[in-house]
Design an enzyme around this catalytic site. Sequence first.
Site, short mmCIF file in Angstrom:
data_model
loop_
_atom_site.label_atom_id
_atom_site.label_comp_id
_atom_site.label_asym_id
_atom_site.label_seq_id
_atom_site.Cartn_x
_atom_site.Cartn_y
_atom_site.Cartn_z
N SER A 103 0.82 -1.21 0.00
CA SER A 103 0.00 0.00 0.00
C SER A 103 0.85 1.26 0.00
CB SER A 103 -0.88 -0.01 1.25
OG SER A 103 -1.53 1.22 1.40
N TYR B 46 -1.42 -0.60 10.69
CA TYR B 46 -1.74 -1.23 9.40
C TYR B 46 -0.58 -1.03 8.41
CZ TYR B 46 -3.66 -1.52 4.66
OH TYR B 46 -3.83 -1.81 3.33
N LYS C 76 2.18 -3.81 6.50
CA LYS C 76 2.48 -3.92 5.06
C LYS C 76 3.99 -3.80 4.82
CE LYS C 76 -1.57 -4.57 3.45
NZ LYS C 76 -1.88 -5.84 2.81
#
Length: 351
Positions: free
Chosen positions: A137, A161, A165
């Site tokens: 991302s 989050y 990643k």
Amino acid sequence: MTTYLITGGCGFIGSHTCLSLLKRGHNLIIIDSNINSSQNVLGRIYKIGHIENNHYENQITFIKGDIKNYEILKKIFIDAIHKKKPISGVIHFAGLKAVEESVKNPLLYWENNVFGSINLFKAMKSYDCNIIVFSSSATIYGNPKEKFFREDTTIQPMNPYGYTKFTIEKILKDIYISSNKEWKIANLRYFNPIGAHESGLIGENPLNIPNNLFPYICRVAYKNYKELKIFGSDWNTYDGTCIRDYIHVVDLAEAHCAALDYLIENKPTILNLNIGTGIGTSVLEMVNTFSKVNKIDVPYSFANRRSGDVPSIVADNKLALKTLNWFPKRDLSEMCKDGWKWQINNPNGYN
Ligand code: NAD
Ligand code: UFG
């Protein structure tokens, strides 16, 4: 016919990518826990196939399961070998993706995203599968000063989050180095995927109140909610609202097919690629385009800035364009048109 394992294939991006791969004639094994999706998406994929005279039922094996369960993954690889259709590569979508939830419950994110990925990589290693496309991302870049984010822009995630990643990318890099550089890896760093398949049969299906702009706009236009709150009118941008790089989900799906093709045809490598259009759109521009294209009102008012937001996130996508021989074909109007078609045809998602 090549067999690919798709983790999280029932989700928003996964389902569109499965469709693109099926059209190319591949066999797919989909594993999904359906924690944030519906198994009914498969019926919709079959329906799109029938419209085009294809029988995708014969190309899909669905396993409802969690990638945190190593035994399930092991069985998938062994069964595929026994059927003489070994898994040639993996697209790894399975993961949780709500930024705010990751701040409130970081352990859930580390366990699901990172532990789940480690299980997958272990199973791949055990059964000699070393081709993987991973859903990364743009969030890993955080809030750098550059106008366009390049792949070598400083990585500085701003929430758990984003760290999961980045960590998964790091694990893949370590695997690549330790494997004597035998693995073929593509980390696709998505910008803001929106829209839906042109059939209106598959699309984004947030199970709760949407956090993201586009599905929220759709629901305001559908009159589920009274108005859109635009988070901040005083950002340092041309109209005071935040700028993002929105990409049509079908273009994103095609980038996955191109990435798999690239990895299969080329020598072992590890790629980090920005998958965006390179075009910035402000929140106000998005609202206006949506209203104009769909001839529908989207009432809005301005609210305070949302915590953790950054003013502008736009991809420098040159490396992806050159490497994958891929380019995004669908413009903002098409994203708005297709996303709205999905909304009006499926006000209750897949139910
Ligand atoms: P999604 O929630 O629609 O799809 C993810 C799928 O993974 C869901 O079907 C979910 O049920 C499944 N899943 C989650 N954890 C699982 C587990 N442990 N085992 C098995 N299945 C599991 O999300 P999406 O928008 O399609 O995103 C796909 C991937 O792309 C995610 O990894 C996400 O982090 C990443 N990504 C998404 C965006 C975005 O804006 N949508 C942006 C950048 C990156
Ligand atoms: N916004 C509003 N009102 C809303 C929702 C959003 O004004 O109701 C604004 C946000 O403030 C932001 C813009 O619309 O300025 C886009 O917000 P989104 O939540 O749609 O997208 P983000 O760029 O914040 O984040 C998304 C995903 C992340 C992913 C990131 C990649 O949610 O998981 O894109 O760039 F990492």
